[in-house]
Scaffold this motif. Structure first.
Motif, PDB file in Angstrom:
ATOM      1  N   VAL A 134       0.892  -1.196   0.032  1.00  0.00           N
ATOM      2  CA  VAL A 134      -0.001   0.077   0.016  1.00  0.00           C
ATOM      3  C   VAL A 134       0.737   1.245   0.045  1.00  0.00           C
ATOM      4  O   VAL A 134       1.668   1.398   0.987  1.00  0.00           O
ATOM      5  N   LEU A 135       0.741   2.148  -0.720  1.00  0.00           N
ATOM      6  CA  LEU A 135       1.376   3.530  -0.939  1.00  0.00           C
ATOM      7  C   LEU A 135       0.359   4.536  -0.700  1.00  0.00           C
ATOM      8  O   LEU A 135      -0.391   4.953  -1.344  1.00  0.00           O
ATOM      9  N   PRO A 136       0.556   4.986   0.469  1.00  0.00           N
ATOM     10  CA  PRO A 136      -0.289   6.110   0.837  1.00  0.00           C
ATOM     11  C   PRO A 136       0.176   7.501   0.392  1.00  0.00           C
ATOM     12  O   PRO A 136       1.642   7.926   0.533  1.00  0.00           O
ATOM     13  N   VAL A 137      -0.441   8.092  -0.547  1.00  0.00           N
ATOM     14  CA  VAL A 137      -0.067   9.528  -0.932  1.00  0.00           C
ATOM     15  C   VAL A 137      -1.077  10.658  -0.500  1.00  0.00           C
ATOM     16  O   VAL A 137      -2.249  10.576  -0.592  1.00  0.00           O
ATOM     17  N   GLY A 138      -0.362  11.712   0.128  1.00  0.00           N
ATOM     18  CA  GLY A 138      -1.245  12.608   0.633  1.00  0.00           C
ATOM     19  C   GLY A 138      -0.853  14.053   0.163  1.00  0.00           C
ATOM     20  O   GLY A 138      -0.569  13.988  -1.131  1.00  0.00           O
ATOM     21  N   ALA A 139      -0.946  15.064   0.825  1.00  0.00           N
ATOM     22  CA  ALA A 139      -0.583  16.603   0.607  1.00  0.00           C
ATOM     23  C   ALA A 139      -0.336  17.216   1.663  1.00  0.00           C
ATOM     24  O   ALA A 139      -0.792  16.872   3.005  1.00  0.00           O
ATOM     25  N   THR A 140       0.472  18.181   1.336  1.00  0.00           N
ATOM     26  CA  THR A 140       0.831  19.284   2.441  1.00  0.00           C
ATOM     27  C   THR A 140       0.242  20.874   1.850  1.00  0.00           C
ATOM     28  O   THR A 140       0.723  21.113   0.840  1.00  0.00           O
ATOM     29  N   GLU A 141      -0.904  21.202   2.389  1.00  0.00           N
ATOM     30  CA  GLU A 141      -1.386  22.254   1.848  1.00  0.00           C
ATOM     31  C   GLU A 141      -2.449  22.842   2.871  1.00  0.00           C
ATOM     32  O   GLU A 141      -2.866  22.414   3.739  1.00  0.00           O
ATOM     33  N   THR A 143      -3.414  18.152   7.150  1.00  0.00           N
ATOM     34  CA  THR A 143      -4.706  17.248   7.482  1.00  0.00           C
ATOM     35  C   THR A 143      -4.760  16.088   6.478  1.00  0.00           C
ATOM     36  O   THR A 143      -5.120  15.029   6.725  1.00  0.00           O
ATOM     37  N   ASP A 144      -4.204  16.069   5.088  1.00  0.00           N
ATOM     38  CA  ASP A 144      -4.762  15.018   4.114  1.00  0.00           C
ATOM     39  C   ASP A 144      -3.764  13.966   4.551  1.00  0.00           C
ATOM     40  O   ASP A 144      -4.072  12.993   4.502  1.00  0.00           O
ATOM     41  N   CYS A 145      -2.563  14.192   5.022  1.00  0.00           N
ATOM     42  CA  CYS A 145      -1.539  13.067   5.370  1.00  0.00           C
ATOM     43  C   CYS A 145      -2.080  12.593   6.935  1.00  0.00           C
ATOM     44  O   CYS A 145      -1.951  11.362   7.085  1.00  0.00           O
ATOM     45  N   LEU A 146      -2.387  13.293   7.772  1.00  0.00           N
ATOM     46  CA  LEU A 146      -3.237  12.592   9.110  1.00  0.00           C
ATOM     47  C   LEU A 146      -4.205  11.836   8.627  1.00  0.00           C
ATOM     48  O   LEU A 146      -4.319  10.910   9.430  1.00  0.00           O
ATOM     49  N   ILE A 147      -5.133  12.398   8.117  1.00  0.00           N
ATOM     50  CA  ILE A 147      -6.065  11.666   7.636  1.00  0.00           C
ATOM     51  C   ILE A 147      -5.943  10.246   7.151  1.00  0.00           C
ATOM     52  O   ILE A 147      -6.334   9.073   7.396  1.00  0.00           O
ATOM     53  N   ASN A 148      -4.919  10.254   6.249  1.00  0.00           N
ATOM     54  CA  ASN A 148      -4.637   9.015   5.462  1.00  0.00           C
ATOM     55  C   ASN A 148      -3.797   8.119   6.363  1.00  0.00           C
ATOM     56  O   ASN A 148      -4.267   6.973   6.491  1.00  0.00           O
ATOM     57  N   ASN A 149      -3.018   8.640   7.462  1.00  0.00           N
ATOM     58  CA  ASN A 149      -2.276   7.769   8.479  1.00  0.00           C
ATOM     59  C   ASN A 149      -3.380   7.112   9.052  1.00  0.00           C
ATOM     60  O   ASN A 149      -3.532   5.890   9.515  1.00  0.00           O
ATOM     61  N   GLY A 150      -4.335   7.929   9.450  1.00  0.00           N
ATOM     62  CA  GLY A 150      -5.473   7.275  10.391  1.00  0.00           C
ATOM     63  C   GLY A 150      -6.405   6.338   9.849  1.00  0.00           C
ATOM     64  O   GLY A 150      -6.584   5.401  10.541  1.00  0.00           O
ATOM     65  N   VAL A 189       3.944  15.082   0.235  1.00  0.00           N
ATOM     66  CA  VAL A 189       3.773  16.416  -0.905  1.00  0.00           C
ATOM     67  C   VAL A 189       3.160  15.746  -2.160  1.00  0.00           C
ATOM     68  O   VAL A 189       3.277  14.834  -2.695  1.00  0.00           O
ATOM     69  N   GLY A 190       2.015  16.447  -2.440  1.00  0.00           N
ATOM     70  CA  GLY A 190       1.175  16.229  -3.575  1.00  0.00           C
ATOM     71  C   GLY A 190       1.197  17.166  -4.429  1.00  0.00           C
ATOM     72  O   GLY A 190       1.702  18.128  -4.753  1.00  0.00           O
ATOM     73  N   ALA A 191       0.067  17.127  -5.474  1.00  0.00           N
ATOM     74  CA  ALA A 191      -0.376  17.994  -6.406  1.00  0.00           C
ATOM     75  C   ALA A 191      -1.257  19.016  -5.874  1.00  0.00           C
ATOM     76  O   ALA A 191      -2.548  19.054  -5.792  1.00  0.00           O
ATOM     77  N   SER A 192      -0.783  20.045  -5.390  1.00  0.00           N
ATOM     78  CA  SER A 192      -1.456  21.190  -4.599  1.00  0.00           C
ATOM     79  C   SER A 192      -1.231  22.668  -5.248  1.00  0.00           C
ATOM     80  O   SER A 192      -1.140  23.485  -4.441  1.00  0.00           O
ATOM     81  N   GLN A 193      -1.057  22.621  -6.438  1.00  0.00           N
ATOM     82  CA  GLN A 193      -0.838  23.750  -7.018  1.00  0.00           C
ATOM     83  C   GLN A 193      -2.067  24.863  -6.612  1.00  0.00           C
ATOM     84  O   GLN A 193      -1.706  26.047  -6.808  1.00  0.00           O
ATOM     85  N   GLU A 194      -3.092  24.404  -6.620  1.00  0.00           N
ATOM     86  CA  GLU A 194      -4.290  25.120  -6.559  1.00  0.00           C
ATOM     87  C   GLU A 194      -4.266  25.984  -5.033  1.00  0.00           C
ATOM     88  O   GLU A 194      -5.114  27.033  -4.696  1.00  0.00           O
ATOM     89  N   HIS A 195      -3.430  25.367  -4.092  1.00  0.00           N
ATOM     90  CA  HIS A 195      -3.274  26.244  -2.941  1.00  0.00           C
ATOM     91  C   HIS A 195      -1.866  26.924  -2.456  1.00  0.00           C
ATOM     92  O   HIS A 195      -1.771  27.373  -1.332  1.00  0.00           O
ATOM     93  N   LEU A 196      -1.209  26.889  -3.543  1.00  0.00           N
ATOM     94  CA  LEU A 196       0.072  27.697  -3.246  1.00  0.00           C
ATOM     95  C   LEU A 196       0.020  29.051  -2.825  1.00  0.00           C
ATOM     96  O   LEU A 196       1.244  29.633  -2.565  1.00  0.00           O
ATOM     97  N   ASP A 197      -0.861  29.849  -3.169  1.00  0.00           N
ATOM     98  CA  ASP A 197      -1.118  31.206  -2.673  1.00  0.00           C
ATOM     99  C   ASP A 197      -1.282  31.282  -1.283  1.00  0.00           C
ATOM    100  O   ASP A 197      -1.010  32.563  -0.738  1.00  0.00           O
ATOM    101  N   TYR A 198      -1.490  30.150  -0.499  1.00  0.00           N
ATOM    102  CA  TYR A 198      -1.471  30.216   0.958  1.00  0.00           C
ATOM    103  C   TYR A 198      -0.276  29.749   1.643  1.00  0.00           C
ATOM    104  O   TYR A 198       0.403  28.787   1.249  1.00  0.00           O
ATOM    105  N   ALA A 199       0.215  30.473   2.716  1.00  0.00           N
ATOM    106  CA  ALA A 199       1.334  29.918   3.458  1.00  0.00           C
ATOM    107  C   ALA A 199       1.385  28.511   3.889  1.00  0.00           C
ATOM    108  O   ALA A 199       0.161  27.998   4.291  1.00  0.00           O
TER     109      ALA A 199
END
Length: 273
Positions: free
Chosen positions: A23-30, A40-47, A70-80
């Motif tokens: 199983v390869l878990p893939v999340g995001a940091t955004e 949040t996405d990584c923590l939910i995946n882990n849970g 780290v995922g495909a999160s270009q839509e969020h890159l304007d946020y710190a």
């Protein structure tokens, strides 16, 4: 029984049964608004993965590869705080990890388990590539495609509250309440309804009779970068959803472990020279 790749020795990897599901878990940091952490996405995946492993029978071999955070999160890159890979780079990164896992162990079943909606469309191509190049059984899943327990969330929330709303916030209250900034919980209405009211076939989420999708940035839907009514979230709803989703994942892993491998007898006789 060890279930996590990082906790196993090399000799232990070498003797894994061939029908072990990797199983390869893939999340995001955004960003997830003013109330949820960027992980949040990584923590939910882990849970979800941890809860699913608890529900697996000892006769079902499965091992969890390192989470890809780290995922495909270009839509969020304007946020710190948001991080992102371009989609082609991300697919290549997943592919390289899976290549190594298959080649070093001889395993023939892989599952990409995703927790970020913005990269759901990348999963099938990577799984198919593994099937073609390594003759493995390649599968993929995104957690929310399992659906939701009846009556747990409103239809409007399910349709438009897909980022940081009642659903994700409830899961975080169940999994990591210490990371939820409860004073910032609120209703973050999405502009999806407004977009659809003004158009005939355009939507931020095509389907259900709408054929046209938008390449949107998070602030296009809400200035806080999240959508949904997080003020309705409760830990009880999160625990119910976690149970439901974890069971779905455990069943999927079991299905993959028990499924027959595709035939190597190709091409059929009538196509042979």
């Amino acid at each position: 029984m060890k279930r996590y790749w990082l906790e196993m020795t090399s000799p232990e990897h070498a003797v894994l049964p061939k029908n072990t599901v990797a199983v390869l878990p893939v999340g995001a940091t955004e960003q997830h608004g003013p109330h949820l952490p960027v992980g949040t996405d990584c923590l939910i995946n882990n849970g979800i993965v941890a809860a699913a492993l608890e529900r697996l029978g000892d006769d079902i071999p499965a091992v969890v590869l390192p989470l890809q955070p780290v995922g495909a999160s270009q839509e969020h890159l304007d946020y710190a705080g948001s991080l992102a890979h371009p989609a082609p780079d991300l697919m290549q990164s997943w592919t390289r990890v899976l290549d190594c896992a298959v080649r070093s162990t001889g395993l023939n079943r892989i599952l990409i388990f995703n927790s970020h909606g913005g990269q759901s469309g990348l999963l099938a191509a990577v799984a198919l590539d593994q099937r073609v190049r390594h003759n493995v059984l390649g599968a993929y899943a995104t957690w929310f495609d399992a659906g939701y327990p009846d009556g747990l969330f409103t239809e409007d929330e399910i349709r438009t509250g897909f980022h940081g709303g009642d659903i994700e916030t409830s899961l975080m209250l169940a999994l990591h309440p210490e990371l939820v900034v409860t004073k910032n919980l609120g209703d973050f209405p999405s502009s999806v309804d407004e977009i659809e009211a003004r158009t005939g076939q355009l939507s931020a989420n095509p389907g259900g009779g709408r054929v046209g999708g938008l390449g949107w940035k998070a602030q296009d839907l809400n200035s806080d970068g999240v959508t949904g009514n997080a003020s309705r979230a409760t830990a009880d709803k999160g625990r119910a959803l976690l149970e439901y989703t974890a069971q779905s994942l455990a069943t999927l892993i079991t299905d993959l472990s028990n499924a027959p491998m595709p035939s190597d007898n190709w091409p059929p006789e009538r196509y042979r020279a």
